[in-house]
Design an enzyme around this catalytic site. Structure first.
Site, PDB file in Angstrom:
ATOM      1  N   ASP A 485      -0.300  -1.982  -4.870  1.00 55.78           N
ATOM      2  CA  ASP A 485       0.787  -1.066  -5.690  1.00 55.78           C
ATOM      3  C   ASP A 485       0.033  -0.112  -6.540  1.00 55.78           C
ATOM      4  O   ASP A 485      -1.022  -0.147  -6.930  1.00 55.78           O
ATOM      5  CB  ASP A 485       1.314  -2.238  -6.455  1.00 55.78           C
ATOM      6  N   GLU A 538      -0.143   1.886  -1.288  1.00 55.33           N
ATOM      7  CA  GLU A 538       1.160   2.728  -1.927  1.00 55.33           C
ATOM      8  C   GLU A 538       0.647   3.798  -2.608  1.00 55.33           C
ATOM      9  O   GLU A 538       0.466   3.907  -3.613  1.00 55.33           O
ATOM     10  CB  GLU A 538       2.159   1.690  -2.465  1.00 55.33           C
TER      11      GLU A 538
END
Length: 816
Positions: A485, A538
């Site tokens: 993330d 990401e």
């Protein structure tokens, strides 16, 4: 307050030979002890009084020099001395040791507590707050220790060596026979300490944290924690009524690691570390390496021992057969607490694998599973990096879920959050009284968007904590991949910061070189250790080489970050922007669909329609679409058909597979009632779900759609510039050239006899999927019969076919 009886009921071991006091020796020792008792107590009281009076001024000291001639007095702890030739000393602790132990600032309690050789015999010292009396038991030898006050007890036994012994501790209303934690050697070896010091302990969770184990035949739990700035650390838990005074830990050299083995403490016990900060204040902290936690909002760590037996050997044996970017990957993203609210890990294991397998997805991606205090963060503000959230069960229950998914043929990806952590005062923030896991520079530490703290990626122990954590999830829980993330927030020093709020790197640039080195180390370590694993970034910028190997340097001068795949955020934003427009305006924005192919092979991509796109006012996927309810569903179906055919892997968030109209909420999860046959519009939602199932089925059976996902030879435009028609068509090609033709018509009109150029070596084309089929809720403008090419060249190709394109639909054709 009455302490709980010890969990150990075994008798103390009798020793024999050189290291024991035999029967005769024991009798003689008893007589000697009895004979000296009165004098000894008087001496002890006098010594204690003298030491207490001098408590604030006396420096720490060892055995007084006057007790024996300098040459004949061996140092404390030496073996083999004869007590008959030595002058006995008072075994009581000096004022300095007492003060440090009471204040929780003693670095080496094992050096003064327990049994130690001293001139005159063996000194036994115990620190047992609230105890009324303490007696040492060794075979038939009993040594009643003197009460020195403040919970300290001491005694001298005329022995030549420290025997195996236990303690008989009397409290008000109860007596316990227990092991002495301070008679055990350190539980961490030299290799562990060396790797910890170097920041290269790739199985850090095996060294730090709480581990039920057996030492010298005694069952207990070893505790270890990294707290280099602490003046002292103690273990507190249910086993000592959350008073860690009597359980100080020892510091192991310069590593900053504190360690203690506690006999009688087993799995299931709650605990925290009581840390004395540099300023003398104290804080209770959850274990950063805890493998199990209490159910939030409770915050204690839980001693855990796994007893799970895996059954996914076949899955693991074949997981590395093909690289992820050369294999089919269709991902169903799941927020476990809300997928079916109220279900535990084991209950989810009975439903989730069957549902995902029925829809044909190859993988699930679990939103962060690691423990987090606030459910509204969806798991993205982690406090327990090594513990699956206890909301749904214990760690073995989570292993059961992963195991069942594997046995159903489904891979498991997991969101991983190494960018930042929350400021909770019982977790990682200023863990030992100073910035430790976070950067020491407040501007570098504070995350500007989320109110959290960023990790100090330049500190080797912090990198070790995170790299080992990535390995932990993949090795201990058989996770097949990590979606990392917020990578962009890690890579740039000026991320969400204004001028003056950040400092350039050593080269004057804005790249966070420490974060780059960390990500490279994490990826290289994980791919080396875990065959078949995949990491997914990401990353929302144009950083060069996210999925390039770490040892391959790019134009920017950096080696690659080493990820296997990267989320294609540009494709997601552009394509959703296009689809949200009324069809009459789409011709002016045709490039929003075609631009992705300009950079499609710059990285290995995943096409994500994730949770972030269906919350906070962004609307669900079907609700983004223009038009009435029929047109909205038709647009979603056409978009999914285009997405599954586009180069890259697919990811779809739960609820979007059946066209849920409402935004997702973690409070209640997907609107499953939309599929209830009793609901009047259930067929509309079931139709979209049927399409997703068929998309996955055809996709997995068609290597042209995934074999060459990351190579330009796997794609060829048929027509990409038909903006006036809102049509685009392209070929996907297998390694041997076998094609699939994908055609999308994003206009709300039927286009009859639409000519498309095709290769001349395919005798006929057969429609294998049409998103306008009646079974999906469409108008059923389909082509059931094979279509034969004509010799007329078109779109720069030697042959062409004429198709009837349904409105707001995507059609796939394969060689018949």
């Amino acid at each position: 307050m009455t302490p709980r009886p010890s969990s150990s009921g075994s008798e103390p071991k009798k020793t024999t030979g050189k290291k024991t006091a035999g029967k005769e020796t024991a009798k003689a020792a008893k007589k000697a002890v009895a004979k000296k008792a009165v004098a000894k107590k008087a001496v002890t009281k006098k010594a204690v009084a003298k030491k207490t009076a001098a408590k604030k001024t006396a420096p720490r000291k060892t055995a007084p020099k006057k007790t024996a001639p300098k040459k004949s007095a061996p140092r404390e702890g030496s073996a083999g001395a004869s007590p008959e030739t030595e002058v006995a000393v008072s075994p009581a602790l000096d004022a300095g040791d007492r003060e440090r132990l009471l204040a929780g600032t003693h670095h080496d309690p094992h050096a003064v507590l327990g049994g130690h050789r001293v001139p005159g015999g063996v000194a036994f010292r115990a620190f047992r707050p609230y105890a009324r009396a303490v007696t040492v038991l060794s075979g038939e030898l009993r040594v009643e220790l003197h009460d020195d006050g403040d919970g300290f007890f001491s005694g001298l036994a005329p022995l030549s060596e420290v025997p195996l012994y236990r303690l008989l501790v009397a409290y008000e209303g109860t007596v316990q026979e227990v092991e002495d934690p301070y008679r055990f050697l350190p539980t961490l070896g030299e290799l562990d300490l060396h790797l910890l010091g170097e920041g290269r302990h790739e199985q850090l969770w095996r060294a730090l944290g709480a581990h039920p184990t057996t030492r010298d035949g005694v069952a207990g739990t070893r505790f270890a924690v990294w707290a280099p700035n602490a003046r002292g650390v103690r273990v507190a838990g249910g086993f000592n009524f959350w008073d860690g005074t009597g359980h100080p830990m020892r510091s192991l050299g310069s590593t900053g690691v504190w360690e203690l083995f506690l006999p009688g403490v087993g799995a299931g016990e709650l605990y925290k570390f009581e840390i004395t900060r540099p300023d003398g204040s104290r804080t209770f902290r959850a274990d950063p390496l805890a493998r199990r936690t209490e159910v939030p909002p409770a915050t204690s760590s839980v001693v855990h021992a796994s007893h799970y037996t895996w059954g996914d050997e076949e899955w693991l044996a074949h997981r590395a057969d093909a690289p992820a970017h050369e294999a089919p990957m269709s991902v169903y993203e799941v927020h476990l607490p809300s997928w079916r609210p109220g279900l535990t890990y084991r209950e989810l294991a009975e439903q989730l694998p069957a549902y995902v397998a029925d829809l044909g997805f190859t993988h699930v991606e679990l939103m962060p599973v690691a423990e987090h205090p606030f459910g509204g963060s969806w798991g993205y503000q982690v406090t327990g990096f090594y513990a699956p959230t206890a909301r749904l069960g214990d760690p073995d229950d989570f292993k059961y879920l992963v195991d069942r998914l594997h046995r159903a043929g489904i891979g498991v990806l997991m969101d991983w959050v190494p960018a930042h952590f929350p400021r909770d005062d019982w977790a990682l923030a200023e863990f030992d009284g100073r910035p430790l896991y976070e950067h020491s520079d407040p501007l570098r530490a504070a995350h500007p968007d989320w109110g959290t703290l960023e990790f100090d990626f330049g500190r080797r122990e912090v990198r070790n904590f995170l790299v080992a954590n990535a390995v932990y999830w993949c090795e201990e829980f058989h996770i097949d991949g990590l979606r990392v993330d917020a990578v962009a927030s890690m890579l740039y020093l000026d991320y969400s910061r204004e001028p003056g709020q950040w400092t350039p790197n050593e080269h004057g640039g804005r790249e966070n070189l420490d974060a780059v080195a960390f990500l490279q180390e994490m990826n290289a370590t994980l791919y080396r250790r875990v065959p078949g694993v995949v990491t997914v970034a990401e990353e929302s910028t144009a950083w060069d080489g996210v999925t390039r190997a770490t040892h391959h340097q790019g134009p920017s001068g950096f080696g690659g970050l080493g990820f296997g795949l990267k989320w294609n955020m540009g494709w997601m934003h552009d394509s959703l922007e296009y689809m949200s427009r009324e069809p009459v305006h789409r011709k002016y924005h045709h490039g929003e669909l075609t631009f992705s192919m300009v950079y499609a092979y710059s990285e290995n991509y995943v096409l994500p329609i994730s949770h972030d796109e269906v919350v906070h006012g962004k609307k669900s996927l079907v609700s983004k679409m223009p038009g009435d309810w029929w047109q909205q569903r038709a647009n979603e179906r056409a978009y999914l058909g285009y997405m599954w055919a586009h180069p890259g892997k697919q990811l779809l968030f739960m609820g979007q597979e059946f066209a849920q109209g409402a935004e997702w909420s973690e409070a209640h999860g997907p609107d499953w009632w939309l599929l209830d046959p009793e609901y009047g519009a259930a067929a509309d939602h079931r139709g979209v779900r049927d399409l997703v199932r068929d998309l996955n089925t055809v996709y997995r059976a068609t290597p042209a759609l995934w074999r060459r996902d990351t190579h330009p030879s796997g794609f060829a435009w048929v027509v990409g510039d038909a903006a006036e028609d809102d049509v685009l068509a392209f070929l996907r090609l297998d390694a041997d050239g076998t094609p699939l033709l994908a055609v999308s018509n994003f206009a709300p009109v039927v286009r009859s006899g639409y000519r498309l150029g095709v290769p001349d070596d395919v005798p006929a084309w057969h429609e294998v999927l049409n998103t306008d089929a009646a079974r999906y809720g469409g108008g059923d403008v389909v082509t059931p019969d094979p279509v034969k090419p004509e010799a007329q060249g078109w779109h720069g190709r030697p042959a062409s076919i004429r198709l009837t394109l349904p409105p707001l639909a995507t059609v796939w054709l394969r060689p018949a």
